[in-house]
Scaffold this motif. Structure first.
Motif, mmCIF file in Angstrom:
data_model
loop_
_atom_site.group_PDB
_atom_site.id
_atom_site.type_symbol
_atom_site.label_atom_id
_atom_site.label_comp_id
_atom_site.label_asym_id
_atom_site.label_seq_id
_atom_site.Cartn_x
_atom_site.Cartn_y
_atom_site.Cartn_z
ATOM 1 N N GLY A 18 0.850 -1.339 -0.023
ATOM 2 C CA GLY A 18 0.076 -0.119 0.097
ATOM 3 C C GLY A 18 0.677 1.280 -0.093
ATOM 4 O O GLY A 18 0.628 2.087 -0.702
ATOM 5 N N LEU A 19 1.861 1.201 0.815
ATOM 6 C CA LEU A 19 2.827 2.442 0.887
ATOM 7 C C LEU A 19 3.623 2.774 -0.464
ATOM 8 O O LEU A 19 3.737 3.712 -0.906
ATOM 9 N N TYR A 20 3.894 1.377 -1.127
ATOM 10 C CA TYR A 20 4.576 1.677 -2.352
ATOM 11 C C TYR A 20 3.454 2.100 -3.495
ATOM 12 O O TYR A 20 4.159 3.213 -4.152
ATOM 13 N N GLY A 21 2.295 1.634 -3.531
ATOM 14 C CA GLY A 21 1.369 2.070 -4.518
ATOM 15 C C GLY A 21 0.937 3.682 -4.104
ATOM 16 O O GLY A 21 0.951 4.496 -5.167
ATOM 17 N N MET A 22 1.049 4.075 -3.006
ATOM 18 C CA MET A 22 0.862 5.738 -2.621
ATOM 19 C C MET A 22 1.935 6.419 -3.058
ATOM 20 O O MET A 22 1.884 7.659 -3.613
ATOM 21 N N GLY A 23 3.042 5.783 -2.879
ATOM 22 C CA GLY A 23 4.394 6.717 -3.118
ATOM 23 C C GLY A 23 4.452 6.782 -4.776
ATOM 24 O O GLY A 23 4.925 7.890 -5.353
ATOM 25 N N ARG A 24 4.004 5.854 -5.401
ATOM 26 C CA ARG A 24 3.951 5.660 -6.916
ATOM 27 C C ARG A 24 2.921 7.046 -7.443
ATOM 28 O O ARG A 24 3.044 7.466 -8.365
ATOM 29 N N LYS A 25 1.622 6.841 -6.566
ATOM 30 C CA LYS A 25 0.714 7.815 -6.998
ATOM 31 C C LYS A 25 1.045 9.101 -6.720
ATOM 32 O O LYS A 25 0.871 10.176 -7.305
ATOM 33 N N VAL A 26 1.861 9.469 -5.432
ATOM 34 C CA VAL A 26 2.381 10.909 -5.297
ATOM 35 C C VAL A 26 3.391 11.453 -6.328
ATOM 36 O O VAL A 26 3.235 12.415 -6.580
ATOM 37 N N LEU A 27 4.283 10.320 -6.781
ATOM 38 C CA LEU A 27 5.233 10.710 -7.775
ATOM 39 C C LEU A 27 4.331 10.801 -9.220
ATOM 40 O O LEU A 27 5.261 11.217 -10.056
ATOM 41 N N GLY A 28 3.203 10.617 -9.340
ATOM 42 C CA GLY A 28 2.621 10.874 -10.644
ATOM 43 C C GLY A 28 2.315 9.776 -11.401
ATOM 44 O O GLY A 28 1.804 9.819 -12.644
ATOM 45 N N TYR A 29 2.662 8.688 -10.984
ATOM 46 C CA TYR A 29 2.499 7.281 -11.699
ATOM 47 C C TYR A 29 1.113 6.860 -11.511
ATOM 48 O O TYR A 29 0.630 6.763 -10.444
ATOM 49 N N GLY A 30 0.355 6.645 -12.624
ATOM 50 C CA GLY A 30 -1.146 5.904 -12.378
ATOM 51 C C GLY A 30 -1.251 4.483 -12.206
ATOM 52 O O GLY A 30 -2.167 4.040 -11.661
ATOM 53 N N SER A 31 -0.397 3.756 -12.269
ATOM 54 C CA SER A 31 -0.578 2.265 -12.354
ATOM 55 C C SER A 31 0.437 1.812 -11.113
ATOM 56 O O SER A 31 1.419 2.556 -10.573
#
Length: 67
Positions: free
Chosen positions: A52-65
């Motif tokens: 979950g933290l990995y996915g949230m980090g990617r979302k914050v960085l602008g990645y959609g997937s």
């Protein structure tokens, strides 16, 4: 048949758990069988938290997937 004539061990287990409870021992520390259930729970908890933290980090960085 041994399964039908087995002695009732519930009172023995109940006495052991009540004695441990009186000594303020947590339920997962009373018997080693309880730890068997605690290990997969901990692995699953940390794994889902990390994912979950990995996915949230990617979302914050602008990645959609997720990947």
């Amino acid at each position: 048949m041994g399964i039908f004539n087995a002695p009732n061990k519930v009172p023995q287990h109940q006495r052991a758990y009540q004695a441990a409870y009186r000594q303020h021992i947590r339920i997962w520390n009373i018997s080693p069988r309880s730890r068997v259930m605690l290990v997969p729970y901990t692995i699953l908890l940390t794994g889902t938290l990390g994912a979950g933290l990995y996915g949230m980090g990617r979302k914050v960085l602008g990645y959609g997937s997720f990947i």
